[in-house]
Design a protein around this motif. Sequence first.
Motif, PDB file in Angstrom:
ATOM      1  N   GLU A 170      45.204  12.803  42.354  1.00  0.00           N
ATOM      2  CA  GLU A 170      44.137  13.302  41.501  1.00  0.00           C
ATOM      3  C   GLU A 170      44.591  14.606  40.835  1.00  0.00           C
ATOM      4  O   GLU A 170      45.162  15.481  41.498  1.00  0.00           O
ATOM      5  CB  GLU A 170      42.867  13.563  42.320  1.00  0.00           C
ATOM      6  CG  GLU A 170      42.141  12.306  42.751  1.00  0.00           C
ATOM      7  CD  GLU A 170      41.551  11.564  41.570  1.00  0.00           C
ATOM      8  OE1 GLU A 170      41.067  12.233  40.619  1.00  0.00           O
ATOM      9  OE2 GLU A 170      41.584  10.328  41.590  1.00  0.00           O
ATOM     10  N   LEU A 171      44.353  14.718  39.544  1.00  0.00           N
ATOM     11  CA  LEU A 171      44.782  15.904  38.804  1.00  0.00           C
ATOM     12  C   LEU A 171      43.704  16.336  37.822  1.00  0.00           C
ATOM     13  O   LEU A 171      42.952  15.504  37.302  1.00  0.00           O
ATOM     14  CB  LEU A 171      46.066  15.598  38.012  1.00  0.00           C
ATOM     15  CG  LEU A 171      47.340  15.285  38.794  1.00  0.00           C
ATOM     16  CD1 LEU A 171      48.407  14.738  37.860  1.00  0.00           C
ATOM     17  CD2 LEU A 171      47.843  16.538  39.502  1.00  0.00           C
ATOM     18  N   VAL A 172      43.650  17.625  37.560  1.00  0.00           N
ATOM     19  CA  VAL A 172      42.784  18.117  36.495  1.00  0.00           C
ATOM     20  C   VAL A 172      43.473  17.854  35.165  1.00  0.00           C
ATOM     21  O   VAL A 172      44.688  17.663  35.102  1.00  0.00           O
ATOM     22  CB  VAL A 172      42.502  19.626  36.660  1.00  0.00           C
ATOM     23  CG1 VAL A 172      41.761  19.902  37.952  1.00  0.00           C
ATOM     24  CG2 VAL A 172      43.800  20.437  36.605  1.00  0.00           C
ATOM     25  N   SER A 173      42.720  17.843  34.085  1.00  0.00           N
ATOM     26  CA  SER A 173      43.303  17.636  32.769  1.00  0.00           C
ATOM     27  C   SER A 173      43.952  18.914  32.262  1.00  0.00           C
ATOM     28  O   SER A 173      43.550  20.028  32.621  1.00  0.00           O
ATOM     29  CB  SER A 173      42.228  17.176  31.778  1.00  0.00           C
ATOM     30  OG  SER A 173      41.724  15.910  32.131  1.00  0.00           O
ATOM     31  N   GLY A 174      44.951  18.741  31.412  1.00  0.00           N
ATOM     32  CA  GLY A 174      45.589  19.890  30.776  1.00  0.00           C
ATOM     33  C   GLY A 174      46.945  20.208  31.376  1.00  0.00           C
ATOM     34  O   GLY A 174      47.617  19.351  31.956  1.00  0.00           O
TER      35      GLY A 174
END
Length: 203
Positions: A37-41
Amino acid sequence: MTRRRTATTRTFTTRPHGSERVVHDPLTGLTHRAGIELVSGRVRLSDADVASWPEVHPAAVHANEPISVCWSPLVRCNLACPHCLDDKAVSELARPDRHRIAHLLAESAILGVDISGGEPLLLRELPELIDILVAGGSAVSVTTNGTHLARRAEALASRVDAIRVSLDGPDAERHDHWRGTGSFERAIAGIRAAVAHGIPTQN
């Protein structure tokens, strides 16, 4: 005895793709499906982890914007390689137009911008253009012939996410045959300077 490769942490960019996330690698230009899972950007990740994730062809990521683009803000070059594909008849944009385009790219959802040319290190305002793109959330790489890299590496080190140096051979004899006497030595000096300043570098 087998020597294990040391993983490094560097900057990548990511965005959603359906129920998954895609990750753009500014050093290789490849796109991967994220395994976590990763945050955007813009995110800092282990390059070994990203390399272990499956590659995905950008065309398979159906979206309104491409994953990455190659932007050539100039066609000027200090070399005259016979195999160059750049159309030197194209008029070079003025500085305000280059900044305008940088802002347009920064406002898009494009994950990666590779600044090419011509020879991009001939642009005095290259650091400013990189800053605009990074502020918009893109990962930024620069593709260069390397001959001006030694003198500009320090200024780029705190800005650019990757440098790609074009080489036409593994030694001066073969490289200089195409790019001119002394170009291999200057390119290698540029690569060493980039590495010394901590810039992820590919050649």
